[in-house]
Write an enzyme that holds these catalytic residues in place. Structure first.
Site, short mmCIF file in Angstrom:
data_model
loop_
_atom_site.label_atom_id
_atom_site.label_comp_id
_atom_site.label_asym_id
_atom_site.label_seq_id
_atom_site.Cartn_x
_atom_site.Cartn_y
_atom_site.Cartn_z
N ARG A 64 32.06 32.26 -66.20
CA ARG A 64 32.80 32.60 -64.98
C ARG A 64 32.87 31.45 -63.98
NH1 ARG A 64 31.02 37.33 -67.16
NH2 ARG A 64 29.43 35.92 -67.92
N THR A 65 31.70 30.88 -63.66
CA THR A 65 31.67 29.91 -62.57
C THR A 65 32.50 28.67 -62.91
OG1 THR A 65 29.47 30.74 -62.05
CG2 THR A 65 30.11 28.68 -60.99
N LYS A 92 21.01 10.35 -73.47
CA LYS A 92 20.55 9.02 -73.89
C LYS A 92 19.48 8.48 -72.94
CE LYS A 92 25.12 7.63 -75.62
NZ LYS A 92 26.20 6.65 -75.38
N ARG A 114 26.00 22.28 -61.70
CA ARG A 114 25.04 23.33 -62.13
C ARG A 114 23.96 22.67 -62.96
NH1 ARG A 114 26.23 29.16 -64.78
NH2 ARG A 114 26.60 29.56 -62.56
N HIS A 142 22.81 29.80 -55.34
CA HIS A 142 24.13 29.89 -56.00
C HIS A 142 25.09 30.41 -54.92
CE1 HIS A 142 27.18 30.40 -58.89
NE2 HIS A 142 26.59 31.20 -59.76
C1 NCD Z 1 24.55 33.84 -62.70
C2 NCD Z 1 23.91 32.47 -62.73
O1 NCD Z 1 24.30 31.61 -63.51
O2 NCD Z 1 23.00 32.30 -61.96
N1 NCD Z 1 25.79 33.94 -63.36
C3 NCD Z 1 26.93 33.49 -62.80
O3 NCD Z 1 26.99 32.47 -62.15
N2 NCD Z 1 28.02 34.29 -62.97
C4 NCD Z 1 23.60 34.88 -63.15
C5 NCD Z 1 23.13 34.88 -64.57
O4 NCD Z 1 23.35 33.95 -65.33
O5 NCD Z 1 22.48 35.87 -64.92
#
Ligand code: NCD
Length: 314
Positions: A64-65, A92, A114, A142
């Site tokens: 999703r993100t 590396k 991320r 997040h």
């Molecule tokens: C969350 C995350 O990555 O922290 N998911 C997301 O961003 N949609 C929560 C999760 O992975 O459970």
């Protein structure tokens, strides 16, 4: 010696929920509503960031993100590159700082980062000239998830704030950056927030979070308006935090019976990915009246468009 903080004052970043002012939260939520309306049109383009470059730098998995930041950038006319970390020089032996500086030297206007370690997005902000958006750093923060969730609830209730609404966050609070982000944001929007988690998945400093907490769903779900479920973050667990998945299911899965403890018009949220039959009953997960999960996903694109415009000062 690296000079910490040399870039921090010059650029706008989105690293934590507490790093955004109330006015900025209000602006982002308002702008997201405009983008959501536009995204429902056949022509979704609004090229306000035409010619700018966005790098999606994901050291952890994401559906999703990452996709929503990519769509958001493209709908705003940006050139978007998704960096696949498996094929990056990190494997590396390159340090995160060197990777950050290398990517920034390519004149990336913004980077969405991320990483499984808390503080990684901050490090990118310290060492690059790009605008940095934290898309999840370890169990820390997040912020775009919190904003999209706040947006989803305000749209659902058709209100400007969440005053009078009771929200319970359930599950693996200990390892969740989502919990650490939605709790302060929902509270800022006026909601009464509480948490439910097994003792082993409750942070040791929970008393500093200023949220009521309980260890049973029966207690925690009583009369709430919103049930926000979390996945067991097994990738962050070193050791065993629950006796078994079956036991977790029997004690913490949201089932139709448990849902009845909440208000009649209660809704269910989840940041995804959901684990059916672990934290949510599979039939409940398909109930579009009750579950706002796909509304959250739709909101994710709009809120990320608003964030990109905001950080880049368009
Ligand atoms: C969350 C995350 O990555 O922290 N998911 C997301 O961003 N949609 C929560 C999760 O992975 O459970």
């Amino acid at each position: 010696m690296p000079k910490w903080g040399k870039h921090m004052t010059k650029k706008r970043h989105l690293i934590t929920v507490n790093g955004i002012s109330d006015d900025d939260v209000a602006f982002l939520l308002k702008r997201a509503a405009e983008f959501r309306a536009l995204n429902r049109q056949p022509d979704k383009k609004h090229p306000s960031l035409k010619g700018r470059t966005l790098l999606n730098v994901f050291f952890e998995n994401s559906t999703r993100t990452r996709t929503s930041f990519e769509l958001a950038g493209k709908r705003l006319g940006m050139d978007v590159i998704n960096m696949s970390v498996g094929s990056s020089s990190i494997s590396k032996g390159e340090t995160l700082k060197d990777t950050a500086e290398t990517l920034s030297a390519m004149q990336a206007d913004a980077m969405v980062v991320r990483h499984d370690k808390a503080g990684s997005a901050q490090l990118f902000a310290e060492f690059t000239d790009s605008h940095i958006i934290n898309a999840g750093d370890g169990a820390h923060q997040h912020p775009s998830q919190a904003l999209l969730d706040g947006f989803t609830l305000l749209q659902h209730y058709g209100t400007q704030n969440l005053k009078g609404k009771k929200v319970v966050i359930c599950g693996d609070i200990l390892h969740s950056r989502v919990a650490r982000s939605v709790i302060p944001l929902f509270k800022r929007l006026g909601a009464e927030v509480s948490v439910v988690a097994p003792k082993t998945l409750t942070p040791i400093d929970i008393s500093n979070w200023n949220v009521p907490h309980s260890t049973t769903m029966d207690e925690g779900l009583k009369d709430v308006d919103v049930i926000y479920l979390l996945r067991l973050q097994r990738e962050r667990m070193a050791g065993c935090f629950i006796p078994s998945l079956d036991e977790y299911f029997s004690l913490y899965c949201l089932t139709p019976r448990r849902l009845k403890l909440a208000k009649d018009d209660a809704v269910v949220m989840h940041p995804g990915p959901i684990n059916r039959g672990v934290e949510i009953d599979t039939y409940l997960a398909d109930n579009r009246e009750i579950c706002r999960i796909l509304e959250q996903v739709e909101a994710g694109v709009a809120i990320r468009q608003a964030i990109l415009e905001w950080v880049l000062g368009s």
